[in-house]
Structures are given as C-alpha cells and as structure tokens.
Design a protein around this motif. Structure first.
Motif, mmCIF file in Angstrom:
data_model
loop_
_atom_site.group_PDB
_atom_site.id
_atom_site.type_symbol
_atom_site.label_atom_id
_atom_site.label_comp_id
_atom_site.label_asym_id
_atom_site.label_seq_id
_atom_site.Cartn_x
_atom_site.Cartn_y
_atom_site.Cartn_z
ATOM 1 N N GLU A 173 76.950 43.592 58.041
ATOM 2 C CA GLU A 173 77.629 42.499 58.403
ATOM 3 C C GLU A 173 76.909 40.964 57.446
ATOM 4 O OE1 GLU A 173 79.978 41.378 61.456
ATOM 5 O OE2 GLU A 173 81.364 43.118 61.320
ATOM 6 N N ILE A 174 75.717 41.463 58.024
ATOM 7 C CA ILE A 174 74.772 40.287 57.820
ATOM 8 C C ILE A 174 74.139 40.600 56.211
ATOM 9 C CG2 ILE A 174 72.306 39.351 58.156
ATOM 10 C CD1 ILE A 174 74.261 38.367 60.135
ATOM 11 N N SER A 175 74.408 41.723 55.883
ATOM 12 C CA SER A 175 73.760 42.100 54.519
ATOM 13 C C SER A 175 74.675 41.518 53.438
ATOM 14 C CB SER A 175 73.814 43.449 54.414
ATOM 15 O OG SER A 175 74.974 44.084 54.281
ATOM 16 N N ASN A 176 75.928 41.443 53.964
ATOM 17 C CA ASN A 176 76.885 40.360 52.808
ATOM 18 C C ASN A 176 76.497 39.094 52.482
ATOM 19 O OD1 ASN A 176 78.514 42.921 52.355
ATOM 20 N ND2 ASN A 176 79.425 42.590 54.261
ATOM 21 N N LEU A 177 75.902 38.402 53.639
ATOM 22 C CA LEU A 177 75.669 37.153 53.685
ATOM 23 C C LEU A 177 74.192 36.816 52.854
ATOM 24 C CD1 LEU A 177 76.675 36.126 57.436
ATOM 25 C CD2 LEU A 177 77.822 36.030 55.466
ATOM 26 N N LEU A 178 73.523 38.019 52.444
ATOM 27 C CA LEU A 178 72.346 37.914 51.721
ATOM 28 C C LEU A 178 72.544 38.048 50.492
ATOM 29 C CD1 LEU A 178 70.148 39.826 54.364
ATOM 30 C CD2 LEU A 178 70.382 37.302 54.221
ATOM 31 N N ILE A 179 73.712 38.194 49.890
ATOM 32 C CA ILE A 179 73.992 38.376 48.331
ATOM 33 C C ILE A 179 73.970 37.113 47.850
ATOM 34 C CG2 ILE A 179 75.727 39.146 46.877
ATOM 35 C CD1 ILE A 179 76.703 40.956 48.876
ATOM 36 N N ILE A 180 72.962 36.446 47.169
ATOM 37 C CA ILE A 180 72.625 35.024 46.659
ATOM 38 C C ILE A 180 72.562 35.427 45.336
ATOM 39 C CG2 ILE A 180 71.141 33.238 46.968
ATOM 40 C CD1 ILE A 180 70.314 34.309 49.688
ATOM 41 N N ASN A 181 73.311 34.307 44.446
ATOM 42 C CA ASN A 181 72.915 34.090 43.009
ATOM 43 C C ASN A 181 72.593 32.887 42.803
ATOM 44 O OD1 ASN A 181 72.986 34.834 40.141
ATOM 45 N ND2 ASN A 181 75.194 34.281 40.217
ATOM 46 N N PRO A 182 71.082 32.877 42.035
ATOM 47 C CA PRO A 182 70.252 33.821 41.700
ATOM 48 C C PRO A 182 69.730 34.560 43.001
ATOM 49 C CG PRO A 182 69.146 31.802 41.372
ATOM 50 C CD PRO A 182 70.660 31.414 41.882
ATOM 51 N N SER A 183 69.448 35.572 42.804
ATOM 52 C CA SER A 183 68.646 36.306 43.889
ATOM 53 C C SER A 183 67.476 35.963 44.351
ATOM 54 C CB SER A 183 68.744 37.810 43.440
ATOM 55 O OG SER A 183 67.903 38.004 42.199
ATOM 56 N N ARG A 184 66.885 36.279 45.356
ATOM 57 C CA ARG A 184 65.641 35.845 45.939
ATOM 58 C C ARG A 184 64.923 36.830 46.494
ATOM 59 N NH1 ARG A 184 65.591 30.028 47.093
ATOM 60 N NH2 ARG A 184 67.534 28.951 46.427
ATOM 61 N N HIS A 185 63.614 36.616 46.671
ATOM 62 C CA HIS A 185 62.909 37.794 47.492
ATOM 63 C C HIS A 185 62.909 37.664 48.871
ATOM 64 C CE1 HIS A 185 59.695 40.688 47.728
ATOM 65 N NE2 HIS A 185 59.035 39.995 48.671
ATOM 66 N N ILE A 186 63.335 38.524 49.646
ATOM 67 C CA ILE A 186 63.643 38.691 50.904
ATOM 68 C C ILE A 186 62.501 39.580 51.775
ATOM 69 C CG2 ILE A 186 65.283 39.255 52.831
ATOM 70 C CD1 ILE A 186 67.396 38.614 50.852
ATOM 71 N N ILE A 187 61.852 39.055 52.763
ATOM 72 C CA ILE A 187 60.855 39.648 53.511
ATOM 73 C C ILE A 187 61.364 40.055 54.797
ATOM 74 C CG2 ILE A 187 58.517 39.698 54.566
ATOM 75 C CD1 ILE A 187 58.002 37.626 52.172
ATOM 76 N N LYS A 225 74.972 45.950 46.864
ATOM 77 C CA LYS A 225 75.051 44.722 46.010
ATOM 78 C C LYS A 225 73.658 43.881 46.175
ATOM 79 C CE LYS A 225 79.984 43.919 46.165
ATOM 80 N NZ LYS A 225 81.226 43.170 46.896
ATOM 81 N N LEU A 226 72.899 44.848 47.187
ATOM 82 C CA LEU A 226 71.575 44.067 47.130
ATOM 83 C C LEU A 226 70.532 44.878 46.309
ATOM 84 C CD1 LEU A 226 71.478 43.383 50.972
ATOM 85 C CD2 LEU A 226 71.799 41.743 49.217
ATOM 86 N N ASN A 227 69.533 44.126 45.513
ATOM 87 C CA ASN A 227 68.759 44.740 44.771
ATOM 88 C C ASN A 227 67.245 44.971 45.571
ATOM 89 O OD1 ASN A 227 66.809 45.491 42.820
ATOM 90 N ND2 ASN A 227 67.154 43.729 41.505
ATOM 91 N N PRO A 228 67.005 46.388 45.810
ATOM 92 C CA PRO A 228 65.822 46.639 46.521
ATOM 93 C C PRO A 228 64.441 45.988 46.130
ATOM 94 C CG PRO A 228 67.028 48.763 46.329
ATOM 95 C CD PRO A 228 67.944 47.591 45.215
ATOM 96 N N SER A 229 64.632 45.874 44.837
ATOM 97 C CA SER A 229 63.315 45.332 44.201
ATOM 98 C C SER A 229 62.941 43.715 44.806
ATOM 99 C CB SER A 229 63.375 45.202 42.744
ATOM 100 O OG SER A 229 64.183 44.350 42.184
ATOM 101 N N ASN A 230 63.976 43.420 45.414
ATOM 102 C CA ASN A 230 63.797 41.906 45.917
ATOM 103 C C ASN A 230 63.359 42.135 47.320
ATOM 104 O OD1 ASN A 230 64.717 40.726 43.650
ATOM 105 N ND2 ASN A 230 66.718 40.763 44.320
ATOM 106 N N PHE A 231 63.197 43.189 47.877
ATOM 107 C CA PHE A 231 62.963 43.370 49.564
ATOM 108 C C PHE A 231 61.515 43.636 49.718
ATOM 109 C CE2 PHE A 231 67.638 42.634 49.860
ATOM 110 C CZ PHE A 231 67.887 42.343 50.648
ATOM 111 N N SER A 232 60.848 43.493 50.720
ATOM 112 C CA SER A 232 59.703 43.991 51.176
ATOM 113 C C SER A 232 59.505 43.890 52.988
ATOM 114 C CB SER A 232 58.461 43.259 50.749
ATOM 115 O OG SER A 232 58.291 41.730 50.990
ATOM 116 N N ALA A 233 58.844 44.830 53.339
ATOM 117 C CA ALA A 233 58.705 44.780 54.809
ATOM 118 C C ALA A 233 57.355 44.615 55.300
ATOM 119 C CB ALA A 233 59.274 46.095 55.350
ATOM 120 N N LYS A 234 57.105 43.994 56.433
ATOM 121 C CA LYS A 234 55.951 43.603 57.057
ATOM 122 C C LYS A 234 55.832 44.023 58.647
ATOM 123 C CE LYS A 234 54.460 39.893 53.889
ATOM 124 N NZ LYS A 234 53.959 38.627 53.959
#
Length: 265
Positions: A173-187, A225-234
């Motif tokens: 459910e949280i993932s639906n709230l991360l659908i942003i236009n324009p997309s942003r990088h999410i860590i 609906k989320l683009n994996p290229s915008n995500f990274s993990a630490k």
C-alpha cells in the motif's frame, strides 16, 4: 596717375577677412555633428544627455575651432572614455541581471520541488493516521528530501530480514503512495542497534541491515508502476543511530528501515 595706383594697391593689401568667422563656426558645427553621429551609434538617453552637456559647455565658451583647435580632440577622447566606461557598466549590469535571473529560477525550482514533496508527505500522513500507525511510521522533510521511517518491529522479527505476508500488504500500500510524477530517486536504508548479532544467516548487524533494506525494496518493486532504476538500497548497521543505544527505547528507535524520496535539486 600715380595717386590712383597707390590707392588701388592699398585696397589690395587689406582684403576683408570677416567671412572666416562664420566659416569657422560652420566647420565647428559640422565636426560636432559628425562626432554626435559617431557617438550615437551606441548611445542611450543618458549618454546623449551627457554629450549635450559637453557640447553646450564648448559652444557657450565663445571660442571657435581656430581659437582652440585641440578642444574637439579633447572632447572626442572624453567621449571615447565615456563610451568605454559605459559599456563596462552595461556589461556589469547585464551580468548582475543574468545572475539574479539564475537565482530566481533556482529559488522557484526549489519551491516547486518542496511543494511536490509536501504533497507526497500529506498523502502518507493521511494513510498513517487512517490506519493508526503514528507510533510505527514517521515522515519528515530534510535537506535531502522526504524521509519515511519504519520501526523494524512492524516489519521484522528479532535477527530476521524476512517480511511477513501481513506486513507485505502494508508495504504494498505504501508503494502506491510512492508513484510520483516526475519520478525521483528513492533510497531504502536499513539500520540496527549496537547489540552484536551472529547467527547462521548473518555475521554482523551490517549484513542484517543490508538484507532488510533489499527485502523491503523488493516488496515495493512488486508494484509495476514503480521504476526499479529509481531505487537503491543501503545498509548502515549500527553506525547511523538516531537515539542512544544505552536504553531499550533508544535501541528500538535505532532499529528501523527508512525510505528517502530525494529532492529534485
């Protein structure tokens, strides 16, 4: 006969030269006209007013070009000097104007970016309040962007990086709230307390924090609906605490997973 000849010779020796005065003035005016035309090729109203003052002073002085033949040359040098200084001033003003415009555009872009992040934060806060998750999820705006913090006890059991099916629904459910236009990088970042861990799966808190961040990110990216290229993990392990590890309450705060929605600037 001799008297007539002498009289004629007398008139020839004293020719009337009064015509030189208007002729000299005419030459002065013509020269002044050409100088004005030359100067006006790059003159604005202020420059023209200054030139008018210069020539008024020259002509009101009551001298002609023959009385002071160097005066026009001096004025031309003054005009050239004025043109050069004025061009420098105009360039400085243009540079300042360009710099000011850049600053205004940058400030406007920052304001737009902040407004977009605030909008996302409001949606998340509405969801958190509607599901009574205030003590489990926290949102905050930082210099880096919008930070969403999950306490680890809502997602993981002690020493584990596996997310239960029930908690996967929450992450989805949280993932639906991360659908942003324009997309942003999410860590996505994982954090632990400073209590040492060593089991069959993980030799350190670092490994545990990385696994939790990656597993959390995988569940988010099940949303196509989320683009994996915008995500990274630490994984930070115990090395980025937000509270003291000397108390149980502090250790609970340090065990967390964070979503950082980065600023666009």
């Amino acid at each position: 006969m001799s008297k007539t000849k002498k009289k004629k010779d007398y008139h020839e020796e004293h020719v009337d030269e009064s015509w030189l005065v208007p002729y000299a003035d005419l030459l002065t005016l013509l020269l002044a006209l050409f100088i004005v035309l030359y100067a006006m090729s790059s003159v604005d109203q202020k420059k023209f007013a200054d030139l008018t003052e210069v020539f008024n002073k020259e002509f009101q002085g009551g001298t002609s070009i023959f009385d002071n033949p160097s005066s026009i040359l001096v004025n031309k040098e003054e005009i050239d000097s004025y043109n050069e200084n004025n061009n420098k001033e105009e360039q400085t003003e243009k540079d300042y104007s360009d710099e000011l415009t850049t600053q205004q555009l940058t400030e406007k872009s920052k304001q737009k970016d902040e407004t977009e992040l605030i909008s996302v934060q409001r949606k998340l806060n509405v969801y958190i309040k509607a599901h009574n998750l205030q003590d489990k999820l926290v949102t905050s705006l930082t210099n880096e962007g919008l930070l969403v913090t999950f306490r680890d006890n809502i997602l993981f059991t002690s020493g584990s990086a596996e997310i239960s099916d029930k908690d996967k629904e929450l992450v989805s459910e949280i993932s639906n709230l991360l659908i942003i236009n324009p997309s942003r990088h999410i860590i996505i970042s994982g954090h632990t307390d400073n209590i040492p861990i060593k089991n069959a799966q993980y030799n350190s808190n670092w490994e545990l924090s990385v696994s939790r961040a990656v597993n959390f990110m995988k569940v988010l990216l099940e949303n196509d609906k989320l683009n994996p290229s915008n995500f990274s993990a630490k994984g930070y392990g115990e090395y980025n605490p937000i509270a003291k590890n000397t108390t149980e309450k502090g250790r609970e705060k340090n065990r967390r997973v964070e979503i950082l929605i980065q600023s666009g600037n």
